[in-house]
Design a protein around this motif. Structure first.
Motif: not given
Length: 489
Positions: A110-125, A338-349
């Motif tokens: 949540s902290k990362i998302i709140n500090q990200s400007d106009k970034v879509d983390y809901s993408l299904k990629f 730590i670099y492997y962890q963050i993308m799956p956590i951010l882009f959950l979908n």
């Protein structure tokens, strides 16, 4: 805007090492109710459901400590008056919340998302990953040199595309016309050289970049400048404060970048990072002498640079008189997991497919219980790259990106992009080089415009030379570098 990897790195250590007493928060109302129950022997004071509703997860340590103290002081009263039911509810809820709070990584997300400007983390990629230059440890070897080429970038990343999008990867493999005995595509099958400009002259790279561009496939990567990791480690010696540490790391990074040989000579003399405590002061004095000499030789006119140099010297003097001691300085270790962890956590979908890395997988298994809103994070997997063409192509791309970032060190950012561009144009000698460079810049630009978090370079905090330069040049490359049409095969 801070990159999400910086926010992640700044918070994950605290998350991993915090204790239950630091994470449990209970509302003040529940304290009053429990005290009331203990003192007045009211067994029916509260139901389990009501108790759960009253308990909140935040960080009111004072209240938490008060309630534990209250329970501890009145434990004999609880037993004497047969109030074990309330006692068990308290203990069960305490354990449940502690476990939930420790495992739930949602706060950092949540902290990362709140500090990200106009970034879509809901993408299904679908994200595919490989890595290059994962050295894990740095130290001076018996030849007085670093055990690994520290000027290289660690890069983790690869291809990404919409979950419904077809990859058409077999058409790429057909057009590459590899020898029949090649079972797995590797970077050396596409380009042979370690030099970025020579790599650009490879016809097979042109085939690959055209395929990515024509199929509207994107790329993603996080890159780590090993020289900045070195600078940060030295900054740790002269400043324990994390906020100030960033400032000193930037300055030291500038020294390493401009005068690598002199800096490495200091490292070698003191067998860095295995510096004996008895030699630590001498090591810092050597740094001080070097900075003073730089200040003298450079004839610095900028007020800011004078302040930077003087500030580092002042910090070193402070450490010298404080008699600081360090322990267990065997090597510089960069925790790449730590670099492997963050993308799956951010882009959950999205789904995340990594090349097999046993050491990384072991690290991630330790965090297998991490959750977000009580749901386990299970959107990633590891596969043998032999079984995934997309992971194989990702191997080629991260190798190319690492060489590109190393190449960008030759450019000084400033405000004179025209000078950098002129130098770039003169270095691209052949039409193939120009075309491949433009293709690569277009792919990076398209990926960055789709989602800024797809492209991340972890380097000097204040200048961000590589990423800024890439983005600025990518916007003007096509209209300034003459090339043939590459939109269609």
């Amino acid at each position: 805007m801070k990159s999400f990897f910086e926010i992640w790195r700044n918070n994950i250590k605290e998350f991993l090492f915090r204790k239950p007493k630091e994470v449990l928060d209970i509302d003040s109302a529940i304290l009053a109710i429990l005290n009331d129950a203990v003192l007045k022997n009211r067994e029916d004071i509260i139901t389990q459901e009501e108790l759960i509703k009253k308990i909140e997860r935040s960080k009111k340590d004072r209240i938490k400590e008060l309630i534990i103290k209250s329970i501890g002081n009145k434990s004999d009263v609880l037993i004497k008056n047969n109030m074990s039911e309330i006692s068990s509810i308290i203990c069960a809820e305490y354990n449940r919340i502690v476990k939930l709070t420790i495992n739930d990584i949602g706060g950092i997300r949540s902290k990362i998302i709140n500090q990200s400007d106009k970034v879509d983390y809901s993408l299904k990629f679908r994200f595919y990953y490989d890595e290059t230059n994962n050295y894990r440890k740095f130290y001076i070897n018996d030849k007085g040199k670093f055990n690994q080429p520290i000027e290289n970038f660690f890069v983790l990343g690869g291809l990404c595309l919409d979950e419904k999008q077809k990859d058409n990867v077999e058409s790429l493999m057909s057009n590459l016309k590899l020898q029949k005995n090649v079972k797995e595509l590797k970077a050396h099958h596409v380009f042979k050289s370690q030099d970025f400009l020579e790599c650009l002259d490879a016809s097979k790279l042109n085939v690959l970049l055209r395929w990515i561009n024509n199929n509207r496939i994107l790329i993603h990567f996080v890159a780590v400048d090993h020289m900045f990791i070195l600078a940060s480690d030295i900054a740790d010696m002269i400043c324990a404060d994390e906020k100030e540490n960033v400032f000193y790391a930037d300055i030291i990074y500038g020294f390493i970048k401009k005068d690598r040989n002199s800096v490495f000579d200091i490292m070698s003399r003191f067998n860095y990072p295995q510096i004996q405590n008895s030699e630590l002061n001498a090591f810092l004095r050597a740094w001080k002498d070097y900075i003073l000499q730089c200040k003298k030789n450079n004839d610095i006119n900028k007020f800011a640079e004078k302040v930077f140099y003087d500030s580092v010297i002042e910090r070193i003097d402070t450490v010298l008189i404080s008699d600081v001691r360090f322990e267990n300085r065997d090597c510089i270790v960069e925790k790449y997991d730590i670099y492997y962890q963050i993308m799956p956590i951010l882009f959950l979908n999205s789904t995340h497919i990594f090349d097999e890395e046993l050491e990384i997988q072991e690290e991630l298994l330790k965090n297998a219980q991490w959750t977000i809103n009580e749901q386990k994070i299970n959107n990633y997997s590891f596969t043998n790259s032999v079984n995934s063409r997309m992971v194989q192509v990702s191997d080629v791309m991260v190798s190319l990106i690492s060489k590109l970032l190393k190449y960008t060190r030759e450019f000084e950012m400033g405000n004179r992009t025209d000078i950098s561009l002129s130098k770039l144009k003169s270095s691209l000698k052949t039409q193939m080089q120009r075309e491949n460079f433009c293709l690569l810049m277009k792919i990076i630009k398209n990926s960055y415009e789709k989602n800024q978090q797809f492209i991340c370079v972890h380097e000097c905090y204040t200048k961000r030379n590589a990423l800024n330069l890439l983005m600025r040049i990518s916007k003007i490359t096509e209209e300034n570098i003459v090339m043939e049409n590459y939109e269609n095969d």
